[in-house]
Design a protein around this motif. Structure first.
Motif, mmCIF file in Angstrom:
data_model
loop_
_atom_site.group_PDB
_atom_site.id
_atom_site.type_symbol
_atom_site.label_atom_id
_atom_site.label_comp_id
_atom_site.label_asym_id
_atom_site.label_seq_id
_atom_site.Cartn_x
_atom_site.Cartn_y
_atom_site.Cartn_z
ATOM 1 N N ILE A 1 0.576 -1.270 0.052
ATOM 2 C CA ILE A 1 -0.077 -0.185 -0.033
ATOM 3 C C ILE A 1 0.854 1.429 -0.047
ATOM 4 C CG2 ILE A 1 -1.728 1.435 1.342
ATOM 5 C CD1 ILE A 1 -2.940 -1.421 2.405
ATOM 6 N N ASP A 2 2.065 1.272 0.730
ATOM 7 C CA ASP A 2 2.793 2.444 0.652
ATOM 8 C C ASP A 2 3.533 2.814 -0.770
ATOM 9 O OD1 ASP A 2 2.536 2.856 3.446
ATOM 10 O OD2 ASP A 2 4.233 1.690 4.229
ATOM 11 N N PHE A 3 3.759 1.568 -1.306
ATOM 12 C CA PHE A 3 4.431 1.648 -2.810
ATOM 13 C C PHE A 3 3.286 2.203 -3.483
ATOM 14 C CE2 PHE A 3 4.437 0.218 -7.239
ATOM 15 C CZ PHE A 3 5.960 0.135 -7.378
ATOM 16 N N VAL A 4 1.945 2.306 -3.442
ATOM 17 C CA VAL A 4 0.912 2.758 -4.196
ATOM 18 C C VAL A 4 0.827 4.156 -3.796
ATOM 19 C CG1 VAL A 4 -1.605 3.009 -4.360
ATOM 20 C CG2 VAL A 4 -0.432 0.578 -4.379
ATOM 21 N N LYS A 5 0.792 4.343 -2.528
ATOM 22 C CA LYS A 5 0.754 5.895 -1.910
ATOM 23 C C LYS A 5 1.709 6.808 -2.344
ATOM 24 C CE LYS A 5 -2.099 4.968 2.191
ATOM 25 N NZ LYS A 5 -1.865 4.681 3.453
ATOM 26 N N ASN A 6 3.177 6.175 -2.386
ATOM 27 C CA ASN A 6 4.476 7.023 -2.486
ATOM 28 C C ASN A 6 4.609 7.084 -4.189
ATOM 29 O OD1 ASN A 6 5.085 7.183 0.048
ATOM 30 N ND2 ASN A 6 6.280 5.189 0.195
ATOM 31 N N ILE A 7 4.167 6.552 -5.039
ATOM 32 C CA ILE A 7 4.412 6.604 -6.446
ATOM 33 C C ILE A 7 3.121 7.024 -7.022
ATOM 34 C CG2 ILE A 7 4.946 5.451 -8.341
ATOM 35 C CD1 ILE A 7 7.086 3.840 -6.566
ATOM 36 N N PHE A 8 2.174 6.104 -7.253
ATOM 37 C CA PHE A 8 1.011 6.455 -8.006
ATOM 38 C C PHE A 8 -0.186 7.512 -7.549
ATOM 39 C CE2 PHE A 8 1.785 1.602 -8.496
ATOM 40 C CZ PHE A 8 2.234 1.725 -9.736
ATOM 41 N N GLU A 9 -0.296 7.631 -6.077
ATOM 42 C CA GLU A 9 -1.145 8.464 -5.632
ATOM 43 C C GLU A 9 -0.550 10.020 -5.926
ATOM 44 O OE1 GLU A 9 -2.633 7.599 -1.797
ATOM 45 O OE2 GLU A 9 -3.693 6.099 -2.309
ATOM 46 N N LYS A 10 0.726 10.040 -6.147
ATOM 47 C CA LYS A 10 1.190 11.405 -6.169
ATOM 48 C C LYS A 10 1.430 11.901 -7.587
ATOM 49 C CE LYS A 10 3.768 10.964 -1.555
ATOM 50 N NZ LYS A 10 5.177 11.089 -1.221
ATOM 51 N N LEU A 11 1.157 10.839 -8.489
ATOM 52 C CA LEU A 11 1.324 11.377 -9.986
ATOM 53 C C LEU A 11 0.059 11.008 -10.488
ATOM 54 C CD1 LEU A 11 4.266 8.804 -10.713
ATOM 55 C CD2 LEU A 11 4.440 11.354 -10.194
ATOM 56 N N PRO A 12 -0.363 12.518 -11.262
ATOM 57 C CA PRO A 12 -1.824 12.805 -12.090
ATOM 58 C C PRO A 12 -1.817 11.824 -13.147
ATOM 59 C CG PRO A 12 -0.359 14.334 -12.114
ATOM 60 C CD PRO A 12 0.338 13.673 -11.182
ATOM 61 N N GLU A 13 -0.746 11.354 -13.577
ATOM 62 C CA GLU A 13 -0.563 10.560 -14.698
ATOM 63 C C GLU A 13 -1.064 9.063 -14.425
ATOM 64 O OE1 GLU A 13 2.345 13.724 -15.686
ATOM 65 O OE2 GLU A 13 1.824 12.278 -13.923
ATOM 66 N N CYS A 14 -1.246 8.592 -13.073
ATOM 67 C CA CYS A 14 -1.550 7.518 -12.674
ATOM 68 C C CYS A 14 -2.981 7.003 -12.358
ATOM 69 C CB CYS A 14 -0.531 6.972 -11.749
ATOM 70 S SG CYS A 14 1.082 6.729 -12.110
ATOM 71 N N LYS A 15 -3.882 8.098 -12.587
ATOM 72 C CA LYS A 15 -5.198 8.060 -12.082
ATOM 73 C C LYS A 15 -6.014 6.809 -12.445
ATOM 74 C CE LYS A 15 -6.039 13.061 -11.589
ATOM 75 N NZ LYS A 15 -7.006 14.194 -12.142
ATOM 76 N N SER A 16 -5.771 6.413 -13.700
ATOM 77 C CA SER A 16 -6.375 5.203 -14.144
ATOM 78 C C SER A 16 -5.967 3.771 -13.222
ATOM 79 C CB SER A 16 -6.154 4.998 -15.692
ATOM 80 O OG SER A 16 -4.767 4.783 -15.958
ATOM 81 N N ILE A 17 -4.610 3.766 -12.875
ATOM 82 C CA ILE A 17 -3.979 2.739 -12.147
ATOM 83 C C ILE A 17 -4.731 2.760 -10.583
ATOM 84 C CG2 ILE A 17 -2.126 1.899 -11.130
ATOM 85 C CD1 ILE A 17 -0.068 3.157 -13.342
ATOM 86 N N ILE A 18 -4.980 4.199 -10.071
ATOM 87 C CA ILE A 18 -5.525 4.020 -8.905
ATOM 88 C C ILE A 18 -7.096 3.848 -8.955
ATOM 89 C CG2 ILE A 18 -6.400 5.628 -7.035
ATOM 90 C CD1 ILE A 18 -3.358 5.282 -6.921
ATOM 91 N N LYS A 19 -7.777 4.036 -9.969
ATOM 92 C CA LYS A 19 -9.123 3.462 -10.160
ATOM 93 C C LYS A 19 -8.985 1.846 -10.270
ATOM 94 C CE LYS A 19 -13.092 3.945 -13.146
ATOM 95 N NZ LYS A 19 -13.383 4.553 -14.292
ATOM 96 N N MET A 20 -7.917 1.418 -11.028
ATOM 97 C CA MET A 20 -7.905 0.011 -11.064
ATOM 98 C C MET A 20 -7.797 -0.565 -9.714
ATOM 99 S SD MET A 20 -5.300 -2.208 -13.534
ATOM 100 C CE MET A 20 -3.854 -1.590 -12.577
ATOM 101 N N LEU A 21 -6.737 -0.144 -9.188
ATOM 102 C CA LEU A 21 -6.347 -0.513 -7.651
ATOM 103 C C LEU A 21 -7.738 -0.649 -6.845
ATOM 104 C CD1 LEU A 21 -2.920 0.595 -7.428
ATOM 105 C CD2 LEU A 21 -3.557 -1.784 -8.045
ATOM 106 N N HIS A 22 -8.624 0.341 -7.083
ATOM 107 C CA HIS A 22 -9.741 0.422 -6.237
ATOM 108 C C HIS A 22 -10.677 -0.771 -6.531
ATOM 109 C CE1 HIS A 22 -13.072 2.244 -3.780
ATOM 110 N NE2 HIS A 22 -13.881 1.986 -4.986
ATOM 111 N N LEU A 23 -10.865 -0.975 -7.578
ATOM 112 C CA LEU A 23 -11.541 -2.185 -8.376
ATOM 113 C C LEU A 23 -11.125 -3.515 -7.918
ATOM 114 C CD1 LEU A 23 -12.676 -0.998 -12.006
ATOM 115 C CD2 LEU A 23 -14.042 -1.243 -10.062
#
Length: 281
Positions: free
Chosen positions: A96-118
């Motif tokens: 989860i920290d990996f996701v927070k430190n990389i994907f959640e801080k990059l606007p280009e990764c919005k689709s990845i965050i949405k997928m991880l939520h699913l």
């Protein structure tokens, strides 16, 4: 098979785990962990359990699991008789920290965050991404990280995916509840080809029949009979494709004592009669 909380080991100089696993068969128990997991089956077949989802798996099966989602893969019984390694998979796990430190801080990764939520329900993807996973496992250093981000980005862009566990799946990840569900799953897997009474399965769970029915439905949003029939139909689909058994024999092999009942349950779940399903392959 024992249900447990799996502690994913940390490895220095890498922010996530990516490895190729070679076994004689898949026999991991029902388990969960905070890390996200991406699993690709390279060799082997059997049944995959993700939350309350039960499906057959075979080479090319690619699944993304959300944090703390109970799951396990179980090989067909024939695999246990073979001493040569014939079960192989690629497994990628990240925290989860990996996701927070990389994907959640990059606007280009919005689709990845949405997928991880699913992925809290588990997501099955088409086999077309196998090469991506193989490259991640083989790479090192910063290239490995870039390839993982590229892989997750491509997965998040595809519209060809299937959610696995039901929306209201609610098995909480604690030892007592997982142990009870482990006993229920283990007994059901070992005996689904025979008649299973509600009284018998309630005794396995150490509950009265009314308490068991309430307990099971509150956590899976379905009755135990419906769950048992899902396992039986899953096995029937495999036999219809891979064997030359007659339709009635397939029903008997899967625990259906009445042919008309087998036809009705199969069609309700699959949308086709057993014969039409077999002909479609």
């Amino acid at each position: 098979m024992r249900a447990f909380f799996e502690k994913i080991p940390a490895i220095e100089e890498t922010s996530f785990l990516a490895r190729r696993i070679l076994l004689s068969y898949f026999d991991a128990p029902l388990h969960y962990h905070p890390e996200y997991e991406l699993t690709l089956i390279l060799q082997g077949n059997g049944k995959r359990f993700v939350g309350d989802s039960i499906e057959n798996f075979e080479p090319g099966d690619l699944v993304l699991l959300g944090s703390n989602l109970p799951h396990f893969w179980r090989s067909e019984k024939t695999f246990y008789e073979n001493k040569e390694p014939i079960a192989e998979a690629i497994v990628i796990q990240f925290s989860i920290d990996f996701v927070k430190n990389i994907f959640e801080k990059l606007p280009e990764c919005k689709s990845i965050i949405k997928m991880l939520h699913l992925s809290k329900s588990g997501i099955r993807f088409p086999v077309m991404f196998q090469t991506y996973l193989e490259k991640v496992v083989e790479a090192h250093g910063i290239k490995r990280l870039i390839l993982l981000i590229d892989l997750l980005g491509n997965l998040s862009q595809t519209s060809h995916y299937q959610l696995l566990a039901s929306e209201h799946f609610n098995i909480k990840p604690d030892d007592v509840e997982n142990e009870r569900m482990r006993k229920i799953l283990e007994f059901t897997l070992d005996n689904f080809q025979n008649e299973i009474s509600i009284q018998a399965i309630a005794e396995i769970a150490h509950l009265t029949v009314p308490s068991f029915c309430r307990y099971f439905k509150s956590r899976t949003r379905k009755t135990y009979v419906d769950y048992l029939n899902e396992i039986r139909v899953s096995h029937a689909r495999k036999l219809l494709i891979d064997s030359e058994l007659g339709i009635s024999q397939v029903g008997l092999e899967c625990g259906f004592q009445n042919l008309s009942h087998f036809h009705r349950i199969f069609k309700n779940q699959v949308g086709l009669t057993p014969l039409v399903y077999r002909r479609s392959f």
